[in-house]
Enzyme design. Structure first.
Site, mmCIF file in Angstrom:
data_model
loop_
_atom_site.group_PDB
_atom_site.id
_atom_site.type_symbol
_atom_site.label_atom_id
_atom_site.label_comp_id
_atom_site.label_asym_id
_atom_site.label_seq_id
_atom_site.Cartn_x
_atom_site.Cartn_y
_atom_site.Cartn_z
ATOM 1 C CB SER A 1 40.159 -22.635 28.189
ATOM 2 O OG SER A 1 40.936 -21.899 28.767
ATOM 3 C CE LYS B 1 43.689 -23.262 30.991
ATOM 4 N NZ LYS B 1 42.649 -22.441 30.586
ATOM 5 C CE LYS C 1 35.705 -25.528 29.033
ATOM 6 N NZ LYS C 1 36.996 -24.389 28.675
#
Length: 292
Positions: free
Chosen positions: A94, A169, A237
């Site tokens: 990701s 995502k 993140k």
């Protein structure tokens, strides 16, 4: 097929195991070494990402962040050093959608296909091969990657060109974070008001507020079960990808920013490796009241 797998952490190890169990010839690399159980399943340990790329027709990456993917692809002894034309790279990490587009262009310039295929479903989904996979790439690239993706996931969607999977995502992570925050806020409110949060959760599961996050992470909050599934540091993140992308696009994401602030507070309290459901701890501190 000869398949390479780079990145054998909480998610990557079971995912690689499904590839091996399906009968593919597996070549693996991880900074911490290839676990014995994967070697016992028939995998070959490789000394570098380049070595993996020399051996495999398709190379799968499952790495923590954008700089990790860039280093594995293009650093010294990186995947790009071992690629031959006609091979395929599938990045299931990701990472930044913008960086993904750049990486795809560089891999495609070498005569290889590139598919970004980030996942949702956490450790449970990785182990049960029931991940949700959001893919970006050409129609041909996706068609080549799909049989491998089917070994690891249940719901697989070709969202669009390279980078589209990563964009989906990021959107997923916004929704998950905000829903975790909403569940945590509701349960802290209930507990502070004197209600049993476990019974409140049970009641809410039968109504319009019901969700998978309330079911799984609400129970984690009540049980204080904060061993990761999915670490706060990784979700932080992902929200940074959302917020940095929003700045570039001129989009306001106020609730995403609020959730990021709560994740930051958890990390400041040494919670980087807590499960993301432990966001409730930041709200408990603000309320001076724990669920249990």
């Amino acid at each position: 097929m000869r398949v390479g797998f780079i990145g054998l952490g909480i998610m990557g190890l079971p995912m690689a195991g499904h590839i091996a169990a399906a009968g593919h010839v597996l070549f693996a690399h991880s900074r911490s070494g290839v676990p014995p159980r994967l070697l016992d399943a028939g995998a070959t340990a490789c000394a570098s990402p380049a070595d993996v790329a020399r051996q495999a027709d398709a190379i799968i990456l499952m790495l923590p962040d954008t700089p990790d993917v860039e280093a594995v692809l293009f650093g010294t002894d990186g995947v790009a050093d071992g690629l031959a034309a006609g091979r395929m790279v599938i990045d299931m990490s990701s990472i930044s959608p913008l960086a993904t587009r750049e990486f795809a262009q560089r891999i495609e310039a070498a005569g290889c296909a590139f598919v970004d295929a980030p996942v949702s479903g956490g450790e449970v989904g990785a182990k049960s091969a029931s991940l949700t996979i959001m893919a970006g790439g050409t129609d041909d690239g996706f068609a080549r990657a799909e049989p491998l993706l089917r070994l690891m996931g249940r719901t697989i969607t070709h969202v669009g060109p390279c980078g589209a999977g990563q964009t989906a995502k990021v959107a997923n992570q916004i929704i998950v974070a905000l829903t975790i925050e909403a569940v945590a806020e509701a349960l802290v409110f209930a507990a502070k008001a004197g209600a049993d949060p476990a019974r409140v959760r049970e009641a809410l599961m039968g109504g319009f507020a019901s969700s998978r996050v309330l079911e799984v992470h609400g129970q984690r909050m009540i049980d204080r079960a904060f061993e990761p599934g999915f670490r706060i540091g990784l979700h932080q993140k992902d929200l940074e990808l959302a917020l940095s992308g929003a700045r570039q696009l001129g989009v306001s994401l106020p609730n995403t920013a609020s959730c990021q602030s709560l994740f930051n507070a958890c990390i400041a309290a040494s919670g980087r490796d807590w499960d993301h459901s432990a966001l409730v701890r930041a709200l408990e501190r603000l309320a001076a009241h724990e669920l249990s």
